[in-house]
Design a protein around this motif. Sequence first.
Motif, PDB file in Angstrom:
ATOM      1  N   SER A 183       0.861  -1.180   0.000  1.00 57.63           N
ATOM      2  CA  SER A 183       0.000   0.000   0.000  1.00 57.63           C
ATOM      3  C   SER A 183       0.901   1.234   0.000  1.00 57.63           C
ATOM      4  O   SER A 183       2.125   1.117   0.128  1.00 57.63           O
ATOM      5  CB  SER A 183      -0.907  -0.002   1.238  1.00 57.63           C
ATOM      6  OG  SER A 183      -0.161   0.343   2.398  1.00 57.63           O
ATOM      7  N   THR A 230      -6.221   6.512  11.537  1.00 61.50           N
ATOM      8  CA  THR A 230      -6.490   5.617  10.409  1.00 61.50           C
ATOM      9  C   THR A 230      -7.364   6.298   9.360  1.00 61.50           C
ATOM     10  O   THR A 230      -7.217   6.037   8.162  1.00 61.50           O
ATOM     11  CB  THR A 230      -7.158   4.316  10.887  1.00 61.50           C
ATOM     12  OG1 THR A 230      -8.290   4.623  11.708  1.00 61.50           O
ATOM     13  CG2 THR A 230      -6.189   3.467  11.684  1.00 61.50           C
ATOM     14  N   GLN A 234      -6.253   6.618   5.624  1.00 68.15           N
ATOM     15  CA  GLN A 234      -7.137   6.155   4.560  1.00 68.15           C
ATOM     16  C   GLN A 234      -7.286   7.215   3.474  1.00 68.15           C
ATOM     17  O   GLN A 234      -7.237   6.915   2.268  1.00 68.15           O
ATOM     18  CB  GLN A 234      -8.509   5.824   5.161  1.00 68.15           C
ATOM     19  CG  GLN A 234      -9.480   5.172   4.197  1.00 68.15           C
ATOM     20  CD  GLN A 234      -9.047   3.758   3.859  1.00 68.15           C
ATOM     21  OE1 GLN A 234      -8.394   3.537   2.843  1.00 68.15           O
ATOM     22  NE2 GLN A 234      -9.381   2.819   4.709  1.00 68.15           N
ATOM     23  N   GLN A 235      -7.444   8.472   3.890  1.00 66.46           N
ATOM     24  CA  GLN A 235      -7.544   9.563   2.922  1.00 66.46           C
ATOM     25  C   GLN A 235      -6.275   9.654   2.075  1.00 66.46           C
ATOM     26  O   GLN A 235      -6.340   9.862   0.863  1.00 66.46           O
ATOM     27  CB  GLN A 235      -7.778  10.885   3.652  1.00 66.46           C
ATOM     28  CG  GLN A 235      -9.174  11.062   4.218  1.00 66.46           C
ATOM     29  CD  GLN A 235      -9.305  12.385   4.949  1.00 66.46           C
ATOM     30  OE1 GLN A 235      -8.713  12.595   6.003  1.00 66.46           O
ATOM     31  NE2 GLN A 235     -10.072  13.297   4.374  1.00 66.46           N
ATOM     32  N   CYS A 237      -4.090   7.222   1.387  1.00 67.27           N
ATOM     33  CA  CYS A 237      -3.995   6.080   0.472  1.00 67.27           C
ATOM     34  C   CYS A 237      -4.910   6.272  -0.738  1.00 67.27           C
ATOM     35  O   CYS A 237      -4.520   5.992  -1.880  1.00 67.27           O
ATOM     36  CB  CYS A 237      -4.338   4.786   1.207  1.00 67.27           C
ATOM     37  SG  CYS A 237      -3.116   4.285   2.440  1.00 67.27           S
ATOM     38  N   GLU A 238      -6.125   6.759  -0.493  1.00 70.51           N
ATOM     39  CA  GLU A 238      -7.056   6.979  -1.595  1.00 70.51           C
ATOM     40  C   GLU A 238      -6.573   8.104  -2.508  1.00 70.51           C
ATOM     41  O   GLU A 238      -6.774   8.060  -3.725  1.00 70.51           O
ATOM     42  CB  GLU A 238      -8.446   7.280  -1.039  1.00 70.51           C
ATOM     43  CG  GLU A 238      -9.088   6.076  -0.353  1.00 70.51           C
ATOM     44  CD  GLU A 238     -10.430   6.399   0.275  1.00 70.51           C
ATOM     45  OE1 GLU A 238     -10.811   7.586   0.272  1.00 70.51           O
ATOM     46  OE2 GLU A 238     -11.096   5.462   0.775  1.00 70.51           O
ATOM     47  N   LYS A 244      -9.337   1.177  -1.048  1.00 72.58           N
ATOM     48  CA  LYS A 244      -9.642   1.402   0.366  1.00 72.58           C
ATOM     49  C   LYS A 244      -9.126   0.236   1.208  1.00 72.58           C
ATOM     50  O   LYS A 244      -9.310  -0.925   0.861  1.00 72.58           O
ATOM     51  CB  LYS A 244     -11.150   1.546   0.551  1.00 72.58           C
ATOM     52  CG  LYS A 244     -11.588   1.808   1.988  1.00 72.58           C
ATOM     53  CD  LYS A 244     -13.094   1.951   2.057  1.00 72.58           C
ATOM     54  CE  LYS A 244     -13.569   2.148   3.492  1.00 72.58           C
ATOM     55  NZ  LYS A 244     -13.123   3.426   4.056  1.00 72.58           N
ATOM     56  N   ILE A 245      -8.450   0.548   2.306  1.00 75.08           N
ATOM     57  CA  ILE A 245      -7.979  -0.475   3.244  1.00 75.08           C
ATOM     58  C   ILE A 245      -9.095  -0.729   4.248  1.00 75.08           C
ATOM     59  O   ILE A 245      -9.433   0.143   5.052  1.00 75.08           O
ATOM     60  CB  ILE A 245      -6.691  -0.023   3.960  1.00 75.08           C
ATOM     61  CG1 ILE A 245      -5.579   0.228   2.939  1.00 75.08           C
ATOM     62  CG2 ILE A 245      -6.249  -1.063   4.983  1.00 75.08           C
ATOM     63  CD1 ILE A 245      -4.304   0.780   3.541  1.00 75.08           C
ATOM     64  N   SER A 246      -9.700  -1.900   4.203  1.00 76.07           N
ATOM     65  CA  SER A 246     -10.855  -2.172   5.061  1.00 76.07           C
ATOM     66  C   SER A 246     -10.464  -2.301   6.525  1.00 76.07           C
ATOM     67  O   SER A 246     -11.227  -1.926   7.419  1.00 76.07           O
ATOM     68  CB  SER A 246     -11.560  -3.450   4.601  1.00 76.07           C
ATOM     69  OG  SER A 246     -10.665  -4.552   4.641  1.00 76.07           O
ATOM     70  N   PHE A 248      -6.920  -1.861   9.161  1.00 76.55           N
ATOM     71  CA  PHE A 248      -5.503  -1.597   9.399  1.00 76.55           C
ATOM     72  C   PHE A 248      -4.991  -2.543  10.487  1.00 76.55           C
ATOM     73  O   PHE A 248      -5.635  -2.705  11.531  1.00 76.55           O
ATOM     74  CB  PHE A 248      -5.291  -0.152   9.864  1.00 76.55           C
ATOM     75  CG  PHE A 248      -5.435   0.870   8.782  1.00 76.55           C
ATOM     76  CD1 PHE A 248      -4.326   1.321   8.083  1.00 76.55           C
ATOM     77  CD2 PHE A 248      -6.677   1.394   8.462  1.00 76.55           C
ATOM     78  CE1 PHE A 248      -4.452   2.274   7.085  1.00 76.55           C
ATOM     79  CE2 PHE A 248      -6.815   2.347   7.469  1.00 76.55           C
ATOM     80  CZ  PHE A 248      -5.700   2.789   6.776  1.00 76.55           C
TER      81      PHE A 248
END
Length: 423
Positions: A183, A230, A234-235, A237-238, A244-246, A248
Amino acid sequence: MVAELLPHEPDFTMEQVKASVELAVAEHPRLREVLSDCGLWEEVELDLETHLRWIRDVGEAKGREEDPEIVRAMHSMPAFDDATARTPRWQVIATPRKMIFHVHHAAVDGVGIAVITSTLLLGKNLKETVQAMIPVSGQSRNKLRPADPGCLGSCCEGVTTVRSCARHVNLPFQGLLFPTPRSPISTPTSGAQPSHIRHFHLGPYSLTAIRSAAHESGVTVNSVLLRHLTAGLQQYCESQGDAKISTFNVAIPISFKAPDLERPEQMKANNNFSTLVLRVPQPSIPNASADAEALVDLPGYVDPKEWSMGNAVGAWAAQGMLSLLPMMVVNRLLWWTSRLVHFAFSNVNGSMFGPKFRCPLTGTEKEVKVYAYGSLNCGNRLFILANSHGMDLHVSIVMDGELVRAPSDLVGFVDQQLQQVGA
């Protein structure tokens, strides 16, 4: 651990820094010790000049990032270059505006570094530091509360311990066979190179607002922090075009130390902790402030049961058993486990420091803010460390600048999320 002078204060002097270090060395035996060939701590003769580094001319830091000259000093600890291994693994880096205590994790855990820093900043001995810790120790121990208050000392907590132990024993093999996919913040392939590591400091944030949010939701302060951290990750990574990482996977060290005025020596600088690997977020948890039978949807919060003493002891037992294997095997197990983890998170309670530096030589006082950084090891590429200091909370981020392509964006997303707490 970094002590940074507030803008209106006069500069640190080398004499003030040296006097503080001399007092800390006299008070804390671990600063005078090295690991012997048989794995035991042995006291050695100390050359203080080897451990003091004075940087006179530090350029302007870019935004919230630490100055490159300081980072280079942190990445080139002279004590680590001693091939005889007879030099204790720590140093103090000082500039006119900052004092940095830098120590190898083999010597201290998160509580140990706080105890030593209390002497460096305020000249407190061990008993005085323990006395200052007691008012806040109850809050920091909440994360080790039993999974079910009615089951304390019963078979319920024992079952939790056994399950946690089995799960943590299995983690290295899970990481070997089913590592977390690559990721923008993690990769199972290799470790970070020291030249690529970057350090960022965020805050201060209102600790009162964070505690209020935790109380209203019936969770711990760390649960609130992890939820917003997290969300920020998440923001990021997107924004990098990643899926999306469901969930962590987060590595979290848990200390077993508890301040006791009758036995202050149990708080001395050493290692006494286990590392939990938790899944964040979780879909829903019981709300402790509502009807016990009701479930509320609180996405992103860690279930308070995951902070229980049984889970922490289970992780400690698993690590203790695995550490009995040959060192080469242990190193490989640690590497495999790191392949599961997205990032590491810790919380150093610095409430006992107070807002001032006090020179033991002259009694001079200067206002400071204090924060700490974690360290990257094995395959870990991101470490987020929260530090309470009085009623403020500071957050430090250490990342692999080669993997994290837009570090300023990551820091910005995390900062936005933390500013929303209690808003």
